[in-house]
Structures are given as C-alpha cells and as structure tokens.
Design an enzyme around this catalytic site. Structure first.
Site, PDB file in Angstrom:
ATOM      1  N   LYS A 115       0.888  -1.354  -0.142  1.00  0.00           N
ATOM      2  CA  LYS A 115       0.454   0.060  -0.387  1.00  0.00           C
ATOM      3  C   LYS A 115       0.917   1.290   0.168  1.00  0.00           C
ATOM      4  O   LYS A 115       2.068   1.225   1.222  1.00  0.00           O
ATOM      5  CB  LYS A 115      -0.918   0.294   1.335  1.00  0.00           C
ATOM      6  CG  LYS A 115      -1.551   1.193   1.303  1.00  0.00           C
ATOM      7  CD  LYS A 115      -3.195   1.665   2.118  1.00  0.00           C
ATOM      8  CE  LYS A 115      -2.273   1.585   3.605  1.00  0.00           C
ATOM      9  NZ  LYS A 115      -1.947   3.228   3.968  1.00  0.00           N
ATOM     10  N   ASP A 117      -3.744   3.792  -2.164  1.00  0.00           N
ATOM     11  CA  ASP A 117      -4.260   5.077  -0.756  1.00  0.00           C
ATOM     12  C   ASP A 117      -3.967   6.431  -1.455  1.00  0.00           C
ATOM     13  O   ASP A 117      -3.672   6.541   0.052  1.00  0.00           O
ATOM     14  CB  ASP A 117      -3.964   3.961   0.101  1.00  0.00           C
ATOM     15  CG  ASP A 117      -5.310   4.417   1.631  1.00  0.00           C
ATOM     16  OD1 ASP A 117      -5.806   5.238   1.154  1.00  0.00           O
ATOM     17  OD2 ASP A 117      -4.613   4.328   2.670  1.00  0.00           O
ATOM     18  N   LYS A 166      -7.423   7.870  -1.289  1.00  0.00           N
ATOM     19  CA  LYS A 166      -8.985   7.827  -1.233  1.00  0.00           C
ATOM     20  C   LYS A 166      -8.799   9.512  -1.666  1.00  0.00           C
ATOM     21  O   LYS A 166      -9.263  10.454  -1.031  1.00  0.00           O
ATOM     22  CB  LYS A 166      -8.981   8.753   0.525  1.00  0.00           C
ATOM     23  CG  LYS A 166      -7.877   7.313   1.626  1.00  0.00           C
ATOM     24  CD  LYS A 166      -8.361   7.393   2.511  1.00  0.00           C
ATOM     25  CE  LYS A 166      -7.669   6.176   3.318  1.00  0.00           C
ATOM     26  NZ  LYS A 166      -6.882   6.178   3.562  1.00  0.00           N
ATOM     27  N   HIS A 170     -11.431  12.707  -2.785  1.00  0.00           N
ATOM     28  CA  HIS A 170     -11.927  12.968  -2.431  1.00  0.00           C
ATOM     29  C   HIS A 170     -12.340  14.694  -3.382  1.00  0.00           C
ATOM     30  O   HIS A 170     -11.572  15.838  -2.614  1.00  0.00           O
ATOM     31  CB  HIS A 170     -12.910  13.357  -1.423  1.00  0.00           C
ATOM     32  CG  HIS A 170     -13.646  13.533  -0.806  1.00  0.00           C
ATOM     33  ND1 HIS A 170     -14.654  13.484   0.313  1.00  0.00           N
ATOM     34  CD2 HIS A 170     -14.659  13.844  -1.362  1.00  0.00           C
ATOM     35  CE1 HIS A 170     -15.244  14.060   0.926  1.00  0.00           C
ATOM     36  NE2 HIS A 170     -16.014  14.613  -0.744  1.00  0.00           N
ATOM     37  N   ASP A 171     -13.302  14.971  -4.628  1.00  0.00           N
ATOM     38  CA  ASP A 171     -12.710  16.040  -4.761  1.00  0.00           C
ATOM     39  C   ASP A 171     -14.488  16.302  -6.001  1.00  0.00           C
ATOM     40  O   ASP A 171     -14.986  14.930  -6.209  1.00  0.00           O
ATOM     41  CB  ASP A 171     -11.805  16.237  -6.133  1.00  0.00           C
ATOM     42  CG  ASP A 171     -11.681  17.773  -6.027  1.00  0.00           C
ATOM     43  OD1 ASP A 171     -12.115  18.700  -6.069  1.00  0.00           O
ATOM     44  OD2 ASP A 171     -10.086  17.647  -5.518  1.00  0.00           O
ATOM     45  N   THR A 224     -11.497   3.526  10.005  1.00  0.00           N
ATOM     46  CA  THR A 224     -11.235   2.495  11.086  1.00  0.00           C
ATOM     47  C   THR A 224     -10.759   3.581  12.835  1.00  0.00           C
ATOM     48  O   THR A 224     -10.876   3.091  14.410  1.00  0.00           O
ATOM     49  CB  THR A 224     -10.832   1.724  10.867  1.00  0.00           C
ATOM     50  OG1 THR A 224      -8.936   2.246  10.620  1.00  0.00           O
ATOM     51  CG2 THR A 224     -10.937   0.872  10.080  1.00  0.00           C
ATOM     52  N   ARG A 247      -4.860  -6.204  12.941  1.00  0.00           N
ATOM     53  CA  ARG A 247      -3.794  -6.445  14.204  1.00  0.00           C
ATOM     54  C   ARG A 247      -3.561  -7.815  14.830  1.00  0.00           C
ATOM     55  O   ARG A 247      -4.655  -8.798  14.876  1.00  0.00           O
ATOM     56  CB  ARG A 247      -3.894  -5.624  15.559  1.00  0.00           C
ATOM     57  CG  ARG A 247      -3.701  -4.283  14.752  1.00  0.00           C
ATOM     58  CD  ARG A 247      -2.522  -3.614  15.081  1.00  0.00           C
ATOM     59  NE  ARG A 247      -2.376  -2.034  14.816  1.00  0.00           N
ATOM     60  CZ  ARG A 247      -2.644  -1.233  13.753  1.00  0.00           C
ATOM     61  NH1 ARG A 247      -2.873  -1.855  12.572  1.00  0.00           N
ATOM     62  NH2 ARG A 247      -2.485  -0.259  13.598  1.00  0.00           N
ATOM     63  N   GLY A 293       0.540  -2.698   8.001  1.00  0.00           N
ATOM     64  CA  GLY A 293       1.571  -2.078   8.952  1.00  0.00           C
ATOM     65  C   GLY A 293       2.631  -2.249   9.687  1.00  0.00           C
ATOM     66  O   GLY A 293       3.397  -2.854   9.433  1.00  0.00           O
ATOM     67  N   ARG A 294       2.117  -1.603  10.960  1.00  0.00           N
ATOM     68  CA  ARG A 294       2.818  -1.657  11.618  1.00  0.00           C
ATOM     69  C   ARG A 294       3.827  -2.541  12.505  1.00  0.00           C
ATOM     70  O   ARG A 294       4.748  -3.232  12.688  1.00  0.00           O
ATOM     71  CB  ARG A 294       3.042  -0.585  12.929  1.00  0.00           C
ATOM     72  CG  ARG A 294       2.995   0.650  12.602  1.00  0.00           C
ATOM     73  CD  ARG A 294       2.256   1.767  13.716  1.00  0.00           C
ATOM     74  NE  ARG A 294       1.062   1.321  13.536  1.00  0.00           N
ATOM     75  CZ  ARG A 294      -0.529   3.333  13.543  1.00  0.00           C
ATOM     76  NH1 ARG A 294       0.614   3.639  14.714  1.00  0.00           N
ATOM     77  NH2 ARG A 294      -1.175   3.107  13.432  1.00  0.00           N
TER      78      ARG A 294
END
Length: 239
Positions: free
Chosen positions: A37, A64, A66, A68-69, A126, A187, A216-217
């Site tokens: 991603k 990713d 996102k 929005h316009d 989220t 997670r 990710g983390r």
C-alpha cells in the site's frame, strides 16, 4: 486455506516518506505479502517512482490516496492511477454517487472492458467513532453509515470498499459476495492496537469475509519484519 492464498490477502502498508525504504521493503517482503500500500505520505514524497519501484520487484500496488473532489477531477485522477498499473486504488464514498459513477464510467471508457485497476470506496475511517461522526454533523451510527455508503458505492459501479473488519458481515449482506472488502484495522495477536479503534485479528477478519487485510506497523516495526509477516500468515492459515 493454503499459505499462498493467505499471502495474497496481506497488503503491507508502506508508512514511509523515504524512497530508499521502498526498495528495502520490496526486497524484504515481495515474497511474504500479496501487495504493497502506497499512501499519501509516500506518494507526496516520491510520486509514481514509488509505484514503479514496487513493480520492479514484481510487487502489486494498492494506491491509497482516497480521492475526494468534484466528479470530473476524481475521474481523471483515477484514470491516471489506473494507467500506472496499480492493482487497487480508492476514493471517498462521501464524495457521492455522481463522483463514483463518473469515475467508473471514465475507467471503463479508458480500458474498454479490459483488465484495469479495481476501485474501492472508503466508507468510515477505522479511527472514527460515533463521536467523530457527530462532530462533523453525521448523526447516524457508524455501522449504519458504513452500509449506507457501501450500498451507494455498489450502485455506482464501484468494485468494493475499504471498511473496518467489524462491518464485514453487514457489507456482505447488503452488497453480496462478489463485492471486494479491504480491511485496515487488522492487528495480529502479537501487536499493539496503536490508534485503530475497530479491530480484529487477521484470522478473524478473513473468517468474517475480508478479501484483503491492510497491515503496517505490526510488520514494519517488528525486529524481524519478514518473520512477523510469516507469523501473520501462520495466524491466517491456522484460522
């Protein structure tokens, strides 16, 4: 589920602004995860070069950003995203029906029914709670808004949604089994929650019906990222 099938479901979030890190992660995880991603931080810092670096090592990309316009702006940006050869990209469902439908129409005209990137609609982030929504004037409960936006996205021809794993059953019921669901807020059992509010483990999310898991983390911050990715695959396969 086989290990290869589990691997295809895992999307590693490249939470970095350094181009040198992109090559490192592509080399380290290209055979451990199904997709990478690229979000706003990395794309703003490095642009399409980050996408090309992942692809150089045989990796697939979820872009990713996102979008929005206004409808035309999002449609044209979406065509450019798809031209890069990414596998997935997204826009905000809150942009409305016209924005989403115009995007799908532009993609279909550009690729004329051929293979193209799948477009996802972001429902409710989220990190958001009922209080978050009320602060911006949305009085509906989070699950209600998620289903409302997912249904609108499907009506507009969008291929799937990004949504919390907690809302997967509701989306499946409203939108069917062929509607893609990509879930952040995942997670593994060995990881901290960080700033995610509505979470599940990888096995729980897959069993609930998620098509892809954004992680990710728990991988990136691990002492041995490749081993952490393998542990996540273990959890999914064990189910």
């Amino acid at each position: 589920m086989t290990r290869d099938q589990a691997r295809e479901k895992v999307i590693f979030a490249l939470d970095t602004g350094e181009f040198a890190h992109v090559q490192y992660w592509a080399e380290t995880l290209s055979d451990k995860v199904g997709m990478f991603k690229i979000g706003k931080q990395l794309f703003t810092a490095c642009g399409p070069a980050a996408v090309r670096m992942i692809q150089k090592f045989g990796g697939e990309v979820f872009l990713d950003l996102k979008f929005h316009d206004i409808p035309n702006t999002v449609a044209m940006a979406s065509v450019e995203a798809a031209r890069m050869g990414v596998k997935l990209f997204n826009l905000h469902a809150l942009g409305g029906y016209e924005m989403m439908a115009k995007t799908v129409d532009a993609l279909d005209k550009e690729f004329k029914g051929g293979d193209r990137a799948k477009v996802l609609a972001v429902t409710i982030l989220t990190s958001s709670t009922e209080e978050t929504l009320k602060d911006v004037g949305i009085e509906h409960a989070v699950p209600d808004m998620v289903v409302r936006l997912a249904t609108l996205a499907r009506k507009a021809g969008i291929d799937g949604v990004v949504a919390s794993p907690r809302e997967i059953p509701l989306i499946r019921e409203a939108c069917g089994s062929d509607f893609l669901i990509v879930t952040p807020g995942v997670r593994p059992s060995f990881a901290a929650l960080n700033d995610q509010k509505r979470v599940m483990t990888p096995a729980e999310a897959v069993n609930a019906g998620s098509d892809y898991l954004v992680i990710g983390r728990p991988i990136g911050d691990a002492p041995d990222p490749a081993a952490a990715a393998e542990m996540i695959l273990d959890e999914i396969v064990a189910g």
